[in-house]
Write an enzyme that holds these catalytic residues in place. Structure first.
Site, PDB file in Angstrom:
ATOM      1  N   ASP A 130     -30.410   6.970 -42.367  1.00 19.02           N
ATOM      2  CA  ASP A 130     -29.452   8.000 -41.952  1.00 19.02           C
ATOM      3  C   ASP A 130     -30.045   9.070 -41.027  1.00 19.02           C
ATOM      4  O   ASP A 130     -29.306   9.760 -40.349  1.00 19.02           O
ATOM      5  CB  ASP A 130     -28.862   8.702 -43.190  1.00 19.02           C
ATOM      6  CG  ASP A 130     -28.162   7.722 -44.122  1.00 19.02           C
ATOM      7  OD1 ASP A 130     -27.768   6.648 -43.656  1.00 19.02           O
ATOM      8  OD2 ASP A 130     -28.024   8.038 -45.322  1.00 19.02           O
ATOM      9  N   GLU A 133     -19.379   7.110 -40.926  1.00 16.90           N
ATOM     10  CA  GLU A 133     -18.660   6.973 -42.206  1.00 16.90           C
ATOM     11  C   GLU A 133     -18.326   8.318 -42.848  1.00 16.90           C
ATOM     12  O   GLU A 133     -17.389   8.407 -43.627  1.00 16.90           O
ATOM     13  CB  GLU A 133     -19.426   6.075 -43.178  1.00 16.90           C
ATOM     14  CG  GLU A 133     -20.755   6.640 -43.608  1.00 16.90           C
ATOM     15  CD  GLU A 133     -21.496   5.758 -44.595  1.00 16.90           C
ATOM     16  OE1 GLU A 133     -20.923   4.800 -45.121  1.00 16.90           O
ATOM     17  OE2 GLU A 133     -22.681   6.057 -44.845  1.00 16.90           O
TER      18      GLU A 133
HETATM   19  O1  F6P Z   1     -28.318   6.287 -47.338  1.00 15.71           O
HETATM   20  C1  F6P Z   1     -28.321   5.021 -46.767  1.00 15.71           C
HETATM   21  C2  F6P Z   1     -26.972   4.382 -46.792  1.00 15.71           C
HETATM   22  O2  F6P Z   1     -27.052   3.142 -46.144  1.00 15.71           O
HETATM   23  C3  F6P Z   1     -25.839   5.222 -46.209  1.00 15.71           C
HETATM   24  O3  F6P Z   1     -25.815   5.193 -44.809  1.00 15.71           O
HETATM   25  C4  F6P Z   1     -24.640   4.609 -46.884  1.00 15.71           C
HETATM   26  O4  F6P Z   1     -23.630   5.556 -47.021  1.00 15.71           O
HETATM   27  C5  F6P Z   1     -25.164   4.208 -48.230  1.00 15.71           C
HETATM   28  O5  F6P Z   1     -26.571   4.149 -48.136  1.00 15.71           O
HETATM   29  C6  F6P Z   1     -24.631   2.886 -48.751  1.00 15.71           C
HETATM   30  O6  F6P Z   1     -25.120   2.710 -50.027  1.00 15.71           O
HETATM   31  P1  F6P Z   1     -24.994   1.351 -50.835  1.00 15.71           P
HETATM   32  O7  F6P Z   1     -25.968   0.366 -50.254  1.00 15.71           O
HETATM   33  O8  F6P Z   1     -25.340   1.716 -52.218  1.00 15.71           O
HETATM   34  O9  F6P Z   1     -23.580   0.855 -50.655  1.00 15.71           O
END
Ligand code: F6P
Length: 414
Positions: free
Chosen positions: A199, A298
């Site tokens: 991120d 997002e």
């Molecule tokens: O923090 C990294 C990230 O990939 C974010 O960009 C995203 O919102 C989240 O993790 C998704 O998490 P998960 O893999 O638990 O769905």
């Protein structure tokens, strides 16, 4: 010194390079290198009693001064789906989460995607009881130095763990779980954080490990989408990751010439973002563009903090401009896969710096986060970086976007 490394939170490309670098730097500096599987969860689970000793070849004194006796063999995660086994040096280790490793165990790891030692978002570690187990498991193995690679949540956890450490040790002694000698040996925990996150949302560092690869992946996807968009003269709305941070969306938009970008830090200011977006897209179409790319982070929202949903953006483009529009959510393709060159170099340099910081740590020095600022590897007090990161996300929640931007970059001007 015994140095353990763990990866925590969402994985990111470059985490294996972190482990490789920390392991090799530790050995080169005369320390024992350990890995903790499955993030903080592995610390909480620890090693089952009786399985700690006799796992390693007896030290070959004739070879002392060389790395020979540290070459334990190639570590390989067992794909048995249980998550409870780990094969290392030809031995399958069950019920062991904190494992000593050697030079060869991490050979070639820097080109592998994800994290080979596993990661988790541990709920147990968020409780004091969980952290007490974690402290006990570390002390049991004689480990007093920890490198944590993860995002802001994981580094916040590291900060809490370190500040609570004396209290945890005291409680363990009161419960008779550790001896007076162990109390003396583990008066403080040395801890260093490396920021592994796609991120790029951590304050006080310019770049986080994994962000360049994720950006590269997004650009490749947009290139692929652009060619099919061109064929059909279509519009595409792409949702990219980044949680509350718009870095990936913004950089990808700039790299690929997007028509419109939505990021959390700068919601559209006019009365209607729909009008604003349609005017921009219409203008671009008028001057001959056959493709339309709109990127939605997002975490993007409008000025009243209502989330901007890709499907709604698609409906607006279809209904108002008559564009044949599709939505693509890039999802976890952004996170997986081989790290790009910079996501091998950055963790290698930062891993070495982390080991130096641990070796130099005293009870009075702060725990550091290893960052990069203006192309130099830096040490920043972990607590400051964590507090500043939270201040940025609070400012975004309060819709004080100028404050958020200037906290991220003190030289920022509207
Ligand atoms: O923090 C990294 C990230 O990939 C974010 O960009 C995203 O919102 C989240 O993790 C998704 O998490 P998960 O893999 O638990 O769905």
């Amino acid at each position: 010194m015994k140095i353990a490394v763990l990866t925590s939170g969402g994985d990111s490309a470059g985490m294996n390079a972190v482990v490789r670098s920390v392991v090799k730097a530790s050995i080169l500096k005369g320390c024992e290198a350990w890995i903790v599987r499955e993030g903080y969860e592995g610390l909480v689970r620890g090693n089952k009693e009786g399985e700690t000793k006799d796992l390693y070849p007896p030290e070959d004194k004739s070879q002392s001064g060389t790395l020979h006796n540290l070459r334990f063999g190639d570590a390989e995660l067992l794909k048995d789906g249980t998550g409870d086994s780990f094969a290392i040096g030809g031995r399958t280790l069950k019920g062991r989460y904190i494992i000593r490793v050697g030079w060869d165990d991490v050979r070639g790891w820097f080109s592998q995607g994800g994290t080979l030692i596993g990661t988790a978002r541990s709920k147990t570690f968020r409780t004091q009881e969980g952290r007490l187990c974690a402290a006990y498991n570390l002390i049991k193995e004689g480990i007093d130095a920890l490198v944590v690679c993860g995002g802001d949540g994981s580094l916040t956890g590291a900060d809490v763990f370190r500040s609570e450490w004396p209290e945890l040790v005291k409680t363990l002694r009161e419960q008779n779980k550790i001896t007076d000698e162990q109390v003396q040996e583990h008066t403080h925990l040395r801890i260093v954080g490396l920021v592994g996150s796609i991120d790029n949302d951590m304050s006080m560092t310019d770049l986080t490990i994994g962000a360049p690869t994720a950006l590269h992946r997004i650009c490749e996807s947009i290139d692929n989408i652009s060619s099919t968009a061109f064929s059909h003269s279509r519009a595409f709305v792409l949702e990219v990751m980044g949680r509350h941070c718009g870095w990936l969306a913004l950089q990808a938009g700039v790299s690929c010439g997007a028509d419109f970008i939505f990021i959390p830090e700068r919601p559209p200011t006019g009365d209607s973002w729909e009008d604003e977006m349609c005017a921009a897209v219409h203008r671009h179409r008028e001057i001959g563009k056959r493709t339309t790319i709109v990127i939605v982070a997002e975490g993007a929202h409008d000025k009243t903090l209502q989330p901007i949903k890709p499907d709604y953006v698609k409906d607006v483009l279809t209904e108002r401009l008559g564009l044949d529009t599709r939505v693509t959510t890039l999802g976890h393709t952004q996170r997986g896969g081989r790290p790009c060159a910079f996501d091998r170099i950055l963790p290698t340099l930062q891993g070495m710096q982390a080991v130096d910081a641990l070796l130099e740590a005293t009870p009075s020095t702060p725990s550091y986060m290893i960052g990069i600022q203006e192309n130099k590897i830096t040490r920043i007090p972990l607590v400051e970086a964590v507090v500043m990161t939270k201040a940025v996300s609070d400012a975004i929640k309060e819709r004080n976007f100028e404050k958020a931007m200037s906290l991220r970059d003190p030289e920022f001007r509207e």
